[in-house]
Design an enzyme around this catalytic site. Structure first.
Site, PDB file in Angstrom:
ATOM      1  N   TYR A 200     -15.630 -10.988   0.175  1.00  0.00           N
ATOM      2  CA  TYR A 200     -16.286  -9.676   0.027  1.00  0.00           C
ATOM      3  C   TYR A 200     -17.614  -9.792  -0.716  1.00  0.00           C
ATOM      4  O   TYR A 200     -18.454  -8.915  -0.624  1.00  0.00           O
ATOM      5  CB  TYR A 200     -15.360  -8.681  -0.692  1.00  0.00           C
ATOM      6  CG  TYR A 200     -14.277  -8.135   0.217  1.00  0.00           C
ATOM      7  CD1 TYR A 200     -14.531  -7.075   1.087  1.00  0.00           C
ATOM      8  CD2 TYR A 200     -13.000  -8.679   0.225  1.00  0.00           C
ATOM      9  CE1 TYR A 200     -13.551  -6.567   1.925  1.00  0.00           C
ATOM     10  CE2 TYR A 200     -12.005  -8.183   1.059  1.00  0.00           C
ATOM     11  CZ  TYR A 200     -12.286  -7.133   1.905  1.00  0.00           C
ATOM     12  OH  TYR A 200     -11.318  -6.642   2.746  1.00  0.00           O
TER      13      TYR A 200
ATOM     14  N   ASP B 219      -7.368  -1.789  -6.989  1.00  0.00           N
ATOM     15  CA  ASP B 219      -7.850  -2.489  -5.798  1.00  0.00           C
ATOM     16  C   ASP B 219      -8.246  -3.910  -6.171  1.00  0.00           C
ATOM     17  O   ASP B 219      -8.580  -4.180  -7.331  1.00  0.00           O
ATOM     18  CB  ASP B 219      -9.058  -1.769  -5.183  1.00  0.00           C
ATOM     19  CG  ASP B 219      -9.286  -2.244  -3.754  1.00  0.00           C
ATOM     20  OD1 ASP B 219      -8.604  -1.739  -2.844  1.00  0.00           O
ATOM     21  OD2 ASP B 219     -10.118  -3.159  -3.554  1.00  0.00           O
TER      22      ASP B 219
ATOM     23  N   ARG C 268       0.819  -1.219   0.000  1.00  0.00           N
ATOM     24  CA  ARG C 268       0.000   0.000   0.000  1.00  0.00           C
ATOM     25  C   ARG C 268       0.848   1.261   0.000  1.00  0.00           C
ATOM     26  O   ARG C 268       0.517   2.243   0.678  1.00  0.00           O
ATOM     27  CB  ARG C 268      -0.928   0.023   1.233  1.00  0.00           C
ATOM     28  CG  ARG C 268      -1.964  -1.076   1.246  1.00  0.00           C
ATOM     29  CD  ARG C 268      -3.259  -0.589   0.617  1.00  0.00           C
ATOM     30  NE  ARG C 268      -4.299  -1.572   0.769  1.00  0.00           N
ATOM     31  CZ  ARG C 268      -5.434  -1.351   1.436  1.00  0.00           C
ATOM     32  NH1 ARG C 268      -5.657  -0.208   2.006  1.00  0.00           N
ATOM     33  NH2 ARG C 268      -6.343  -2.295   1.496  1.00  0.00           N
TER      34      ARG C 268
ATOM     35  N   ARG D 146      -2.937   7.023   1.552  1.00  0.00           N
ATOM     36  CA  ARG D 146      -3.342   8.230   2.272  1.00  0.00           C
ATOM     37  C   ARG D 146      -2.308   8.828   3.210  1.00  0.00           C
ATOM     38  O   ARG D 146      -2.499   9.925   3.711  1.00  0.00           O
ATOM     39  CB  ARG D 146      -4.639   7.941   3.045  1.00  0.00           C
ATOM     40  CG  ARG D 146      -5.850   7.827   2.133  1.00  0.00           C
ATOM     41  CD  ARG D 146      -7.018   7.173   2.826  1.00  0.00           C
ATOM     42  NE  ARG D 146      -6.709   5.766   3.088  1.00  0.00           N
ATOM     43  CZ  ARG D 146      -7.525   4.913   3.711  1.00  0.00           C
ATOM     44  NH1 ARG D 146      -8.684   5.340   4.165  1.00  0.00           N
ATOM     45  NH2 ARG D 146      -7.174   3.663   3.892  1.00  0.00           N
TER      46      ARG D 146
ATOM     47  N   ARG E 151      -6.216  12.272  -5.185  1.00  0.00           N
ATOM     48  CA  ARG E 151      -7.453  11.576  -4.837  1.00  0.00           C
ATOM     49  C   ARG E 151      -8.631  12.549  -4.892  1.00  0.00           C
ATOM     50  O   ARG E 151      -9.702  12.199  -5.382  1.00  0.00           O
ATOM     51  CB  ARG E 151      -7.271  10.980  -3.438  1.00  0.00           C
ATOM     52  CG  ARG E 151      -8.475  10.410  -2.772  1.00  0.00           C
ATOM     53  CD  ARG E 151      -8.738   8.976  -3.205  1.00  0.00           C
ATOM     54  NE  ARG E 151      -9.657   8.338  -2.282  1.00  0.00           N
ATOM     55  CZ  ARG E 151     -10.958   8.622  -2.205  1.00  0.00           C
ATOM     56  NH1 ARG E 151     -11.478   9.523  -3.001  1.00  0.00           N
ATOM     57  NH2 ARG E 151     -11.716   7.993  -1.333  1.00  0.00           N
TER      58      ARG E 151
HETATM   59  O1  CP3 Z   1      -0.128  -1.109  -2.663  1.00  0.00           O
HETATM   60  C1  CP3 Z   1      -0.499  -0.134  -3.382  1.00  0.00           C
HETATM   61  O2  CP3 Z   1      -0.048   1.004  -3.242  1.00  0.00           O
HETATM   62  C2  CP3 Z   1      -1.509  -0.412  -4.479  1.00  0.00           C
HETATM   63  C3  CP3 Z   1      -2.851  -0.220  -4.163  1.00  0.00           C
HETATM   64  C4  CP3 Z   1      -3.718  -1.169  -3.374  1.00  0.00           C
HETATM   65  C5  CP3 Z   1      -4.928  -0.705  -2.800  1.00  0.00           C
HETATM   66  N1  CP3 Z   1      -5.605  -1.788  -2.314  1.00  0.00           N
HETATM   67  C6  CP3 Z   1      -5.354   0.706  -2.791  1.00  0.00           C
HETATM   68  C7  CP3 Z   1      -6.380   1.132  -1.820  1.00  0.00           C
HETATM   69  C8  CP3 Z   1      -3.656  -2.550  -3.145  1.00  0.00           C
HETATM   70  C9  CP3 Z   1      -2.544  -3.522  -3.479  1.00  0.00           C
HETATM   71  C10 CP3 Z   1      -4.855  -2.918  -2.491  1.00  0.00           C
HETATM   72  C11 CP3 Z   1      -5.178  -4.319  -2.117  1.00  0.00           C
HETATM   73  C12 CP3 Z   1      -6.350  -4.603  -1.273  1.00  0.00           C
HETATM   74  N2  CP3 Z   1      -7.576  -3.990  -1.284  1.00  0.00           N
HETATM   75  C13 CP3 Z   1      -6.407  -5.666  -0.334  1.00  0.00           C
HETATM   76  C14 CP3 Z   1      -5.313  -6.659  -0.086  1.00  0.00           C
HETATM   77  C15 CP3 Z   1      -4.228  -6.102   0.763  1.00  0.00           C
HETATM   78  C16 CP3 Z   1      -4.579  -5.861   2.195  1.00  0.00           C
HETATM   79  O3  CP3 Z   1      -4.451  -4.705   2.625  1.00  0.00           O
HETATM   80  O4  CP3 Z   1      -4.944  -6.817   2.896  1.00  0.00           O
HETATM   81  C17 CP3 Z   1      -7.675  -5.638   0.264  1.00  0.00           C
HETATM   82  C18 CP3 Z   1      -8.192  -6.579   1.323  1.00  0.00           C
HETATM   83  C19 CP3 Z   1      -8.418  -4.580  -0.355  1.00  0.00           C
HETATM   84  C20 CP3 Z   1      -9.823  -4.170  -0.093  1.00  0.00           C
HETATM   85  C21 CP3 Z   1      -9.886  -2.787   0.393  1.00  0.00           C
HETATM   86  N3  CP3 Z   1      -9.691  -1.652  -0.393  1.00  0.00           N
HETATM   87  C22 CP3 Z   1     -10.153  -2.350   1.696  1.00  0.00           C
HETATM   88  C23 CP3 Z   1     -10.427  -3.246   2.881  1.00  0.00           C
HETATM   89  C24 CP3 Z   1     -10.133  -0.937   1.668  1.00  0.00           C
HETATM   90  C25 CP3 Z   1     -10.472   0.013   2.786  1.00  0.00           C
HETATM   91  C26 CP3 Z   1      -9.415   0.013   3.802  1.00  0.00           C
HETATM   92  C27 CP3 Z   1      -9.050   1.395   4.208  1.00  0.00           C
HETATM   93  O5  CP3 Z   1      -7.890   1.507   4.650  1.00  0.00           O
HETATM   94  O6  CP3 Z   1      -9.846   2.330   4.077  1.00  0.00           O
HETATM   95  C28 CP3 Z   1      -9.800  -0.523   0.377  1.00  0.00           C
HETATM   96  C29 CP3 Z   1      -9.619   0.870  -0.087  1.00  0.00           C
HETATM   97  C30 CP3 Z   1      -8.280   1.237  -0.617  1.00  0.00           C
HETATM   98  N4  CP3 Z   1      -7.546   0.482  -1.493  1.00  0.00           N
HETATM   99  C31 CP3 Z   1      -7.561   2.447  -0.356  1.00  0.00           C
HETATM  100  C32 CP3 Z   1      -6.378   2.397  -1.114  1.00  0.00           C
HETATM  101  C33 CP3 Z   1      -5.307   3.451  -1.226  1.00  0.00           C
HETATM  102  C34 CP3 Z   1      -8.046   3.593   0.530  1.00  0.00           C
HETATM  103  C35 CP3 Z   1      -9.184   4.286  -0.144  1.00  0.00           C
HETATM  104  C36 CP3 Z   1      -9.068   5.777  -0.296  1.00  0.00           C
HETATM  105  O7  CP3 Z   1      -8.053   6.332  -0.782  1.00  0.00           O
HETATM  106  O8  CP3 Z   1     -10.065   6.415   0.036  1.00  0.00           O
END
Ligand code: CP3
Length: 347
Positions: free
Chosen positions: A151, A73, A23, A27, A36
């Site tokens: 999910y 994502d 990640r 943020r 964003r």
């Molecule tokens: O690594 C990177 O920089 C690439 C981007 C990336 C995102 N999600 C961006 C994201 C990757 C590799 C993911 C994978 C992902 N997404 C996983 C597997 C990895 C892990 O963390 O276990 C999972 C389970 C998801 C599902 C998901 N997407 C969740 C649970 C959430 C919300 C969590 C939160 O912190 O709010 C997201 C949203 C998300 N995906 C964000 C980002 C940058 C935050 C959203 C935003 O910017 O508003």
């Protein structure tokens, strides 16, 4: 050009371990928050290849990391298969649920059209490849069938997987079909990512640890291995990293014993003892991880000390990739990330 990251994935000795951060675009970076805002919703950002390329490059420019990971994502797959996906501020992702076991049997025919939704990701990858230095790797990714399926079944996968597990017991045919369809859809997605510029792929099985032993084969191991077989058949030289989070060491060792070219590395979460992993997994697969992201909420000095300890254990092994044991959190101070980066880069 063979990158430092690819060398480590081949378990060759490297001058220092390559580093990327799960990640890494997100943020905790002010420049991410800017882009964003410009994009609109989170999904708008994922599907806008210019802006997704920009946020992918942000942590590379700031920290000179050894690999970029496409910004997207894991939940674009249910979206591409026709299910509504929304990211609700403060709540996380909300995915339209599979209602009846019969719904699963209508998914397979959707795979043929999934690229109508996924094509912006391929464009993002080509754009990143143009901008990224050839000494750095470009990681493509997707979620594993169990994690993505969760999910589509459970309201809050971070809290509960009981509907998914109940389906596995009560509707085994539909459950296996769901794992199989997601494996095929996701493998096709990764193959296209490779053909668009990704030179490494990672499969995130973030909720693999919520599977009971009796379901591990059907929900975690076989779907992941099936994906690896499909990908390696087309692209035998592209390394595959699996991240089965919170899976115990016996299971990790079992997976590593069966790797044999099917996949190349295991990403370790922060609950794993790195020294033990070194003993039990070394020589079978490359190892990635596993600093606790919560450490990055302390001080630069503490981060430096703990990163140093991790490197002292891990640098003994050829085929080690420095990373966190789960995604970096939004509250992380930049100076702590800098401390990690400097400790690895000068090692
Ligand atoms: O690594 C990177 O920089 C690439 C981007 C990336 C995102 N999600 C961006 C994201 C990757 C590799 C993911 C994978 C992902 N997404 C996983 C597997 C990895 C892990 O963390 O276990 C999972 C389970 C998801 C599902 C998901 N997407 C969740 C649970 C959430 C919300 C969590 C939160 O912190 O709010 C997201 C949203 C998300 N995906 C964000 C980002 C940058 C935050 C959203 C935003 O910017 O508003």
């Amino acid at each position: 050009m063979t990158t430092l990251f690819q060398k480590a994935l081949k378990q060759e000795q490297t001058e220092r371990p390559p580093l990327w951060i799960m990640r890494q675009a997100g943020r905790y970076l002010p420049e991410y928050l800017e882009t964003r805002k410009e994009a609109g919703s989170f999904l708008d950002l994922c599907y806008n290849s210019d802006l997704a390329c920009e946020v992918t490059m942000q942590p590379i420019r700031r920290f000179n990391l050894d690999a970029a990971i496409m910004f997207s994502d894991i939940l674009v797959i249910p979206h591409a298969l026709g299910y509504d996906v929304q990211f609700v501020a403060g709540e996380g992702p909300v995915v339209e649920k599979l209602k009846t076991p019969e719904d699963v049997f209508n998914l397979r025919e959707k795979i043929a059209d999934q690229d109508n939704v996924l094509s912006p990701m391929y464009k993002t990858l080509s754009k990143i490849r143009e901008k990224l230095d050839t000494s750095k790797s470009l990681i493509g990714f997707c979620g594993a069938p169990w994690t993505v399926g969760l999910y589509m079944l459970d309201d809050k996968p971070s809290k509960d997987s009981s509907r998914a597990r109940t389906w596995a017991y009560k509707h085994p045919k539909a459950f296996l079909e769901l794992m199989d369809v997601l494996a095929e859809s996701s493998a096709a997605y990764l193959i296209k990512q490779i053909e668009s510029g990704a030179d490494v792929v990672q499969i995130f099985d973030s909720w693999a640890g919520s599977v009971p032993p009796d379901l591990f084969e059907a929900a975690v191991k076989q779907p992941l291995f099936k994906m690896c077989r499909i990908i390696k058949e087309k692209h035998p030289n592209t390394p595959i990293i699996l991240f089965p989070r919170c899976v115990n060491m016996n299971k990790l060792e079992e997976m590593a014993n069966e790797a044999k070219g099917l996949f190349d590395a295991l990403g370790l979460d922060f609950t794993v003892d790195l020294e033990e992993a070194h003993k039990r997994l070394q020589g079978k697969v490359a190892i990635q991880g596993n600093l606790d992201p919560a450490l990055l909420l302390t001080t630069p000095k503490k981060v430096e000390n703990e990163a140093q300890k991790m490197l002292d254990i891990a640098a003994k092994m050829p085929g080690y990739i420095a990373n966190l044991g789960h995604g970096i959190t939004p509250q992380t101070p930049i100076e702590n990330v800098e401390a990690l980066v400097q400790t690895v880069q000068k090692y």
